[in-house]
Each structure stands twice: as C-alpha cells, then as structure tokens.
Design a protein around this motif. Structure first.
Motif, PDB file in Angstrom:
ATOM      1  N   ASN A 106       0.843  -1.196   0.000  1.00 18.42           N
ATOM      2  CA  ASN A 106       0.000   0.000   0.000  1.00 18.42           C
ATOM      3  C   ASN A 106       0.876   1.243   0.000  1.00 18.42           C
ATOM      4  O   ASN A 106       1.958   1.282   0.573  1.00 18.42           O
ATOM      5  CB  ASN A 106      -0.953  -0.006   1.197  1.00 18.42           C
ATOM      6  CG  ASN A 106      -0.226   0.100   2.510  1.00 18.42           C
ATOM      7  OD1 ASN A 106       0.090   1.185   2.962  1.00 18.42           O
ATOM      8  ND2 ASN A 106       0.073  -1.039   3.108  1.00 18.42           N
ATOM      9  N   SER A 107       0.363   2.279  -0.632  1.00 20.24           N
ATOM     10  CA  SER A 107       1.170   3.482  -0.841  1.00 20.24           C
ATOM     11  C   SER A 107       1.552   4.164   0.464  1.00 20.24           C
ATOM     12  O   SER A 107       2.596   4.806   0.548  1.00 20.24           O
ATOM     13  CB  SER A 107       0.416   4.453  -1.731  1.00 20.24           C
ATOM     14  OG  SER A 107      -0.961   4.426  -1.458  1.00 20.24           O
ATOM     15  N   ASN A 108       0.689   4.022   1.458  1.00 24.51           N
ATOM     16  CA  ASN A 108       0.931   4.696   2.722  1.00 24.51           C
ATOM     17  C   ASN A 108       2.166   4.170   3.424  1.00 24.51           C
ATOM     18  O   ASN A 108       2.707   4.805   4.329  1.00 24.51           O
ATOM     19  CB  ASN A 108      -0.276   4.532   3.635  1.00 24.51           C
ATOM     20  CG  ASN A 108      -0.391   5.675   4.604  1.00 24.51           C
ATOM     21  OD1 ASN A 108       0.515   6.475   4.728  1.00 24.51           O
ATOM     22  ND2 ASN A 108      -1.501   5.753   5.269  1.00 24.51           N
ATOM     23  N   GLN A 109       2.592   2.988   3.041  1.00 25.03           N
ATOM     24  CA  GLN A 109       3.768   2.405   3.667  1.00 25.03           C
ATOM     25  C   GLN A 109       5.013   2.654   2.803  1.00 25.03           C
ATOM     26  O   GLN A 109       6.076   2.976   3.311  1.00 25.03           O
ATOM     27  CB  GLN A 109       3.548   0.901   3.856  1.00 25.03           C
ATOM     28  CG  GLN A 109       4.213   0.377   5.101  1.00 25.03           C
ATOM     29  CD  GLN A 109       3.779  -1.021   5.452  1.00 25.03           C
ATOM     30  OE1 GLN A 109       2.958  -1.630   4.772  1.00 25.03           O
ATOM     31  NE2 GLN A 109       4.342  -1.544   6.520  1.00 25.03           N
TER      32      GLN A 109
END
Lengths: 181, 181
Positions: free
Chosen positions: B36-39
């Motif tokens: 996921n992009s948030n990581q």
DNA sequence: GTTGCCATGTAAGGTGTTACATGATTTA
DNA sequence: TAAATCATGTAACACCTTACATGGCAAC
C-alpha cells in the motif's frame, strides 16, 4: 479484533477482573496476546457498552476494589456466533525469510552462522513448547473434548516449529550440495 | 520495520520507483506486504533522509514523471548489517486456534464443519503455493545460490501449510477416537 | 527502604490496512 | 463513456506494544 473474543471466551469460563485477564494472557501461550493493560481495559469497557458483559465491584479487605466481569446471555450468543463463523486464512509471515532473501551478499561461513543462530532460537522455542505440553493443557477442561482441543492447540505450535526445523535442515542440505558441486 | 529492508533489498537488485515497488510487493508472496502506498512512499522519504537511497526524476513522454530510487553505499552497508544480524524468533499467531479454544460449545457436526471449512482454505493456499513454485522462483537470481535461496523461501510457506494440514488430520483422528470411545 | 503485588487506567508510538484525492492516458 | 494503468501522496482507522501514573500493602 480477536482479543475481544479471547476475553469473551475467558469470561465464559469464569468471571474475572481486568487484572486477572491480563495475568492470564501474559502467561498463556495459546492466547498469545501480551496482556497489556491498554488492550484489556478499553476492550472490557467496549464489551460492557455493547451489553456483552456485566460487572460488579468486588471489595477485598486491604486490596483495592476490582471490577469482576461476567458474560451476559448476549455475550454468550456473540461468542458462539464468532466461533461458528468462517475462520480467517492463516498467513505465514516470517521476517527471517525477508532477511534470507537478501543473504546472498554473505559468504558461506556468514550464511551458515546466520542459519545456525536461527536454528538455535527455533529449537529453544520448540523445546519450551514440548515442556509446556508435558505439564498438561493450560485452558479449561470442562469436558474431555474441550481438554482435547486445548491439548491439540498446544501441539499445533510444536508441530509448526518442527516443520520449521525440518525446512532448515533441507536448506542446509541444498546449500551443501551446491557447495560441493 | 522490516519493510524498510525489504525495500532496500529490492533497490539493491535494481533501481525502482515507489510505484514499481508497490507493484512488486502486491504480486510477491515472499515479500508479503500488501504494497500500500501509505507504507511505501513515506518509507522511501525516510530512507532518503537517512542517506540510504538517492533518487532521480525519470521523465517519460505522456506518463507522469516518477522518482527512481537507487541504493547509496551507506544503503548497501545498512542492508548488509541487517542481513547478518540475529534473526527474530518466529511467532505462531493463528487466530483460528483462538476460535478453536472456545469451540467446545459446538456440537460434533458444527465442529466438523468448522474444521472442514478451515481445511479447504489451507488446502487452497497450499495448492496455490505449489503452483507458484512450479512456475519458478520470483526473485533475483544473480547467482545460483541466490536462486536457491528464493526457491527455498517459496518452499517454506508450502511446508508450513502442509504441516498445518497434517495437524488438522491428527485433530480429526483424535476427535474421532473420542467419539467412538 | 526498595522491590514486588494488587488494581485501575492513560500516553505515545510502531506497523499495518483500506479508502480517498488528483490528474493524464490508454483500452474496452 | 466507463474502466484500467501510470504515478504521487494523504486520511482514517485497526491493532498491538512498551512505558508511565497512581496508590496502598506486603515481604525481604
């Protein structure tokens, strides 16, 4: 939020205070949560709000009073519904494998050392688990079947550790083959 | 924060943008993060701050420009240090076992159904993993040894699933014994 | 007199997830 | 015209952890 159901389960076994639940979690291997207060107390408050548990204050001489929680009928229903529900797929997430994925930068001795250290850790865990089983199941044994379930739960971890050790042995063999070839 | 080193490892294989890393993670079984992009994006920013990666902007015709990251010598050092470090002990945390812990409230048919549904899920996972191995290792194969490592990493999950299935079979046997007794 | 047990809780942080925001381009 | 791909990033939330705050009592 499986700890919610772990707590419901424990309370279905016997009423307990937050403190007693924490102690149980911290000593339990089957119910693997750490038993930290930040998880247990808020969860109990939530369960109370949802009407799944009820509490009464236990006054006990010199010690501070404690809130003893009990399952309500709605709590028993919720627990049962969770237990019959489709189980989640287990996911294998071993950080060691990520380490191994980039281990080709190590020479043969360094790699052997890494595997050796890992093996010792797993062996230790495996032996500790065997010892726990020798001492008998930790959980409730209200029926022979429940006792069997808890015995098999303890056995599960043991078998996983042993599979891990067999895999390691195989890895060693394959690395050895490559080296002599 | 093991994903940090998973990213360093991937970048040591070949330079990549955040988008490419995310795609790799989402398709990888060995590097099991969701991607996921948030990581991924904040981790890249952090690695850049720490001087472990450097980036350059790749302009590509019609598509939006992307930041392509590369390992620095300091990044290679950090990766190596992590790889030789003592591996963490693997912890077995299967939520299904918690479910099973309170399953004595089910009758024999309900319990058998629960085990059956779990077995099907694990069997599916096991077969999918076998198929992945058949298609060949997914990771870098810069040397024969590295290829062997990635093959054995894929094999690991397979063996764990198979150990799980053997344990289930044993549980079924024990429950059967008790029933006929 | 310091450590440890009883008992409640809060604070802060690490790690992971899904879903959304933006905006152009390509494919069905 | 609806969707998927390319590409960056943020928001919100779930879950779990260690460490701290409070305060009396017991044991060494």
């Amino acid at each position: 939020m499986a700890i919610k159901y772990a707590i419901l389960g424990l309370l279905s076994w016997r009423p307990a205070s937050g403190y007693e639940l924490r102690k149980y979690f911290s000593e339990s291997v089957a119910l693997y949560w750490s038993g930290n207060s930040n998880q247990v107390y808020p969860t109990l408050v939530q369960l109370h709000k949802d009407g799944l548990v009820e509490s009464e204050v236990r006054q006990q001489g010199n010690y501070p009073p404690s809130k003893v929680y009990n399952l309500t009928p709605a709590g028993e229903t919720a627990l049962r519904e969770w237990v019959v529900a489709d189980p989640p797929v287990p996911q294998v997430r071993n950080p060691f494998l990520t380490q191994l994925a980039w281990a080709d930068r190590l020479n043969d001795e360094e790699l052997a050392s890494l595997l050796g250290r890992y093996e010792r850790e797993v062996q230790m865990k495996s032996l500790m688990q065997r010892e726990l089983i020798r001492r008998g199941p930790e959980g409730p044994a209200r029926t022979p079947r429940e006792q069997l379930l808890w015995t098999m739960i303890a056995d599960h971890d043991c078998r996983i550790y042993e599979a891990e050790l067999r895999w390691l042995e195989r890895l060693r063999e394959e690395l050895g083959k490559r080296r002599t070839a």
